[in-house]
Design a protein around this motif. Structure first.
Motif, PDB file in Angstrom:
ATOM      1  N   GLY A 221      -3.159   5.155   0.775  1.00  0.00           N
ATOM      2  CA  GLY A 221      -4.154   6.178   1.044  1.00  0.00           C
ATOM      3  C   GLY A 221      -5.397   5.633   1.730  1.00  0.00           C
ATOM      4  N   ASP A 222      -6.551   6.084   1.250  1.00  0.00           N
ATOM      5  CA  ASP A 222      -7.817   5.720   1.881  1.00  0.00           C
ATOM      6  C   ASP A 222      -8.244   4.284   1.597  1.00  0.00           C
ATOM      7  N   ALA A 223      -7.541   3.591   0.719  1.00  0.00           N
ATOM      8  CA  ALA A 223      -7.912   2.205   0.410  1.00  0.00           C
ATOM      9  C   ALA A 223      -7.912   1.328   1.647  1.00  0.00           C
ATOM     10  N   ILE A 224      -7.146   1.684   2.655  1.00  0.00           N
ATOM     11  CA  ILE A 224      -7.087   0.863   3.857  1.00  0.00           C
ATOM     12  C   ILE A 224      -8.439   0.792   4.558  1.00  0.00           C
ATOM     13  N   GLU A 225      -9.277   1.793   4.355  1.00  0.00           N
ATOM     14  CA  GLU A 225     -10.582   1.795   5.005  1.00  0.00           C
ATOM     15  C   GLU A 225     -11.445   0.623   4.560  1.00  0.00           C
ATOM     16  N   ALA A 226     -11.191   0.096   3.366  1.00  0.00           N
ATOM     17  CA  ALA A 226     -11.977  -1.036   2.866  1.00  0.00           C
ATOM     18  C   ALA A 226     -11.716  -2.307   3.655  1.00  0.00           C
ATOM     19  N   PHE A 227     -10.655  -2.333   4.472  1.00  0.00           N
ATOM     20  CA  PHE A 227     -10.290  -3.547   5.190  1.00  0.00           C
ATOM     21  C   PHE A 227     -10.777  -3.549   6.640  1.00  0.00           C
ATOM     22  N   ALA A 228     -11.567  -2.532   6.979  1.00  0.00           N
ATOM     23  CA  ALA A 228     -12.067  -2.454   8.351  1.00  0.00           C
ATOM     24  C   ALA A 228     -13.004  -3.606   8.698  1.00  0.00           C
ATOM     25  N   GLY A 229     -13.700  -4.156   7.691  1.00  0.00           N
ATOM     26  CA  GLY A 229     -14.689  -5.193   7.976  1.00  0.00           C
ATOM     27  C   GLY A 229     -14.293  -6.591   7.547  1.00  0.00           C
ATOM     28  N   VAL A 230     -13.006  -6.878   7.403  1.00  0.00           N
ATOM     29  CA  VAL A 230     -12.590  -8.187   6.882  1.00  0.00           C
ATOM     30  C   VAL A 230     -12.381  -9.228   7.978  1.00  0.00           C
ATOM     31  N   GLY A 231     -12.544  -8.817   9.232  1.00  0.00           N
ATOM     32  CA  GLY A 231     -12.336  -9.757  10.330  1.00  0.00           C
ATOM     33  C   GLY A 231     -10.918  -9.788  10.849  1.00  0.00           C
ATOM     34  N   ALA A 232     -10.158  -8.728  10.586  1.00  0.00           N
ATOM     35  CA  ALA A 232      -8.774  -8.665  11.051  1.00  0.00           C
ATOM     36  C   ALA A 232      -8.722  -8.309  12.531  1.00  0.00           C
ATOM     37  N   ALA A 233      -7.727  -8.864  13.215  1.00  0.00           N
ATOM     38  CA  ALA A 233      -7.518  -8.512  14.618  1.00  0.00           C
ATOM     39  C   ALA A 233      -6.989  -7.088  14.751  1.00  0.00           C
ATOM     40  N   ALA A 234      -6.287  -6.617  13.730  1.00  0.00           N
ATOM     41  CA  ALA A 234      -5.761  -5.251  13.733  1.00  0.00           C
ATOM     42  C   ALA A 234      -5.496  -4.821  12.303  1.00  0.00           C
ATOM     43  N   VAL A 235      -5.722  -3.541  12.027  1.00  0.00           N
ATOM     44  CA  VAL A 235      -5.371  -2.927  10.747  1.00  0.00           C
ATOM     45  C   VAL A 235      -4.472  -1.740  11.081  1.00  0.00           C
ATOM     46  N   LEU A 236      -3.215  -1.822  10.647  1.00  0.00           N
ATOM     47  CA  LEU A 236      -2.185  -0.883  11.094  1.00  0.00           C
ATOM     48  C   LEU A 236      -1.579  -0.177   9.887  1.00  0.00           C
ATOM     49  N   LYS A 237      -1.601   1.156   9.890  1.00  0.00           N
ATOM     50  CA  LYS A 237      -1.106   1.923   8.751  1.00  0.00           C
ATOM     51  C   LYS A 237       0.111   2.756   9.140  1.00  0.00           C
ATOM     52  N   ASP A 238       1.124   2.715   8.277  1.00  0.00           N
ATOM     53  CA  ASP A 238       2.273   3.618   8.370  1.00  0.00           C
ATOM     54  C   ASP A 238       2.966   3.545   9.724  1.00  0.00           C
ATOM     55  N   LEU A 239       3.286   2.333  10.146  1.00  0.00           N
ATOM     56  CA  LEU A 239       4.015   2.136  11.397  1.00  0.00           C
ATOM     57  C   LEU A 239       5.455   2.619  11.261  1.00  0.00           C
ATOM     58  N   PRO A 240       6.086   3.027  12.366  1.00  0.00           N
ATOM     59  CA  PRO A 240       7.537   3.226  12.323  1.00  0.00           C
ATOM     60  C   PRO A 240       8.227   1.951  11.845  1.00  0.00           C
ATOM     61  N   PHE A 241       9.329   2.120  11.136  1.00  0.00           N
ATOM     62  CA  PHE A 241       9.951   0.999  10.438  1.00  0.00           C
ATOM     63  C   PHE A 241      10.204  -0.198  11.349  1.00  0.00           C
ATOM     64  N   PHE A 242      10.824   0.010  12.489  1.00  0.00           N
ATOM     65  CA  PHE A 242      11.181  -1.134  13.326  1.00  0.00           C
ATOM     66  C   PHE A 242       9.971  -1.718  14.055  1.00  0.00           C
ATOM     67  N   HIS A 243       8.928  -0.947  14.280  1.00  0.00           N
ATOM     68  CA  HIS A 243       7.683  -1.507  14.809  1.00  0.00           C
ATOM     69  C   HIS A 243       7.040  -2.420  13.764  1.00  0.00           C
ATOM     70  N   TRP A 244       7.093  -1.966  12.516  1.00  0.00           N
ATOM     71  CA  TRP A 244       6.577  -2.791  11.410  1.00  0.00           C
ATOM     72  C   TRP A 244       7.341  -4.108  11.335  1.00  0.00           C
TER      73      TRP A 244
END
Length: 326
Positions: A221-244
């Motif tokens: 859910g919304d918990a992913i928003e807490a990771f916006a400022g961790v210095g990640a190159a990308a934050v990706l939610k709910d990708l299609p299975f094979f893209h993941w």
């Protein structure tokens, strides 16, 4: 020869079944193989050339009724120790019907005899593993290879299989090469781990000298928003299975608490650190460990006091550093 294989439970367990499925194909190269899945886990098999036909068990139809559609098969194997799969296999009426259950599930052992005529007994027992730290449990892949051998499939294939395509890789090509991939799932935020501690862990992983990519399923859910400022190159939610899976294929190391993600990473042949739940760690870290890849298996703390959380974060960071620098 006509064969039915059935596994209708979880995505990760079906990935662990792909060596057994490939073994059936290699052992019976001219057979017509039908794979029964659930609507949820069928994505694992949608591109798999080891089967001829893929069908999903509808929730509204009883397994016995569904399995009766395959009355002309010669061999049927339940790849999961579940009532649904055993009932599908039993309803086929195949001359050889194979399944398995667990040593101390006495009622299941009795009822399984109504559905299968060749049965394996798994040594996996969470309570016995906790009582005896020296108890050995084979990896689920190895148990499944022995299972299909009961049906005559003995030309073993050991590799996990997921079939990526060029378009899957192209979809994630903009991501940095060889990142640390942190996969988020609800168990990061409960039972010996917390959201705040996991955010701090992500910051520390981002400081290890490689790009950090965060992936997540919809369950957080919304918990992913807490990771916006961790210095990640990308934050990706709910990708299609094979893209993941393609993200994992790019990884220098995958970090997860989720066994499904663990098995996707193993299929992509990437180093993996997995933190299992504290309860039943001795079973999980054997039966569902990363398969045939460099790995670390950690035990989550019993409590979420700050000292335990800090120690856990240190274990994860040190383990990842060892894997990416090996």
């Amino acid at each position: 020869m006509r064969i039915v294989l059935s596994r209708t439970d979880r995505i990760g367990d079906l990935i662990l079944s792909t060596p057994a499925i490939a073994t059936v194909r290699r052992s019976f190269p001219d057979a017509h193989i039908t794979m029964v899945t659930s609507a949820y886990n069928r994505v694992v098999m949608e591109r798999n050339a080891d089967i001829d036909e893929l069908v999903s068990l509808p929730r509204a139809i009883r397994p016995e009724r569904f399995g009766a559609h395959f009355r002309n098969v010669d061999l049927a194997i339940a790849l999961a120790p579940r009532s649904e799969d055993l009932r599908v296999v039993g309803a086929t009426g195949a001359a050889v019907r194979v399944g398995y259950t667990y040593a101390r599930r006495y009622l299941a052992r009795l009822t399984a005899r109504f559905f299968v005529n060749r049965m394996a007994i798994s040594e996996a027992d969470p309570e016995l593993c906790e009582r005896d730290p020296h108890r050995v449990v084979r990896h689920e892949v190895e148990q499944l290879l022995d299972l299909v051998a009961l049906g005559g499939a003995r030309e073993q294939v050991a590799d996990l299989r997921l079939d990526l395509r060029d378009e899957d890789r192209a979809a994630v090509a903009a991501l940095p090469d060889r990142p640390i991939v942190l996969h988020l799932a609800p168990r990061w935020f409960q039972g010996g781990s917390t959201l705040a501690s996991t955010v701090e862990l992500a910051r520390r992983l981002a400081a290890l000298g490689r790009p950090l990519v965060v992936t997540a399923n919809a369950e957080i859910g919304d918990a992913i928003e807490a990771f916006a400022g961790v210095g990640a190159a990308a934050v990706l939610k709910d990708l299609p299975f094979f893209h993941w899976a393609a993200v994992f294929e790019r990884a220098a190391c995958v970090v997860t608490v989720d066994t499904g993600a663990t098995h996707v990473a193993s299929a992509m042949r990437r180093p993996t650190l997995v933190a299992f739940e504290n309860r039943y760690f001795r079973l999980a870290s054997q039966e569902w460990a990363p398969y045939r890849v460099p790995s670390r298996s950690l035990r989550k703390p019993q409590s979420d006091d700050e000292a335990s959380l800090a120690h856990f974060r240190n274990e994860v960071v040190d383990g990842v550093a060892d894997l990416i620098n090996a």
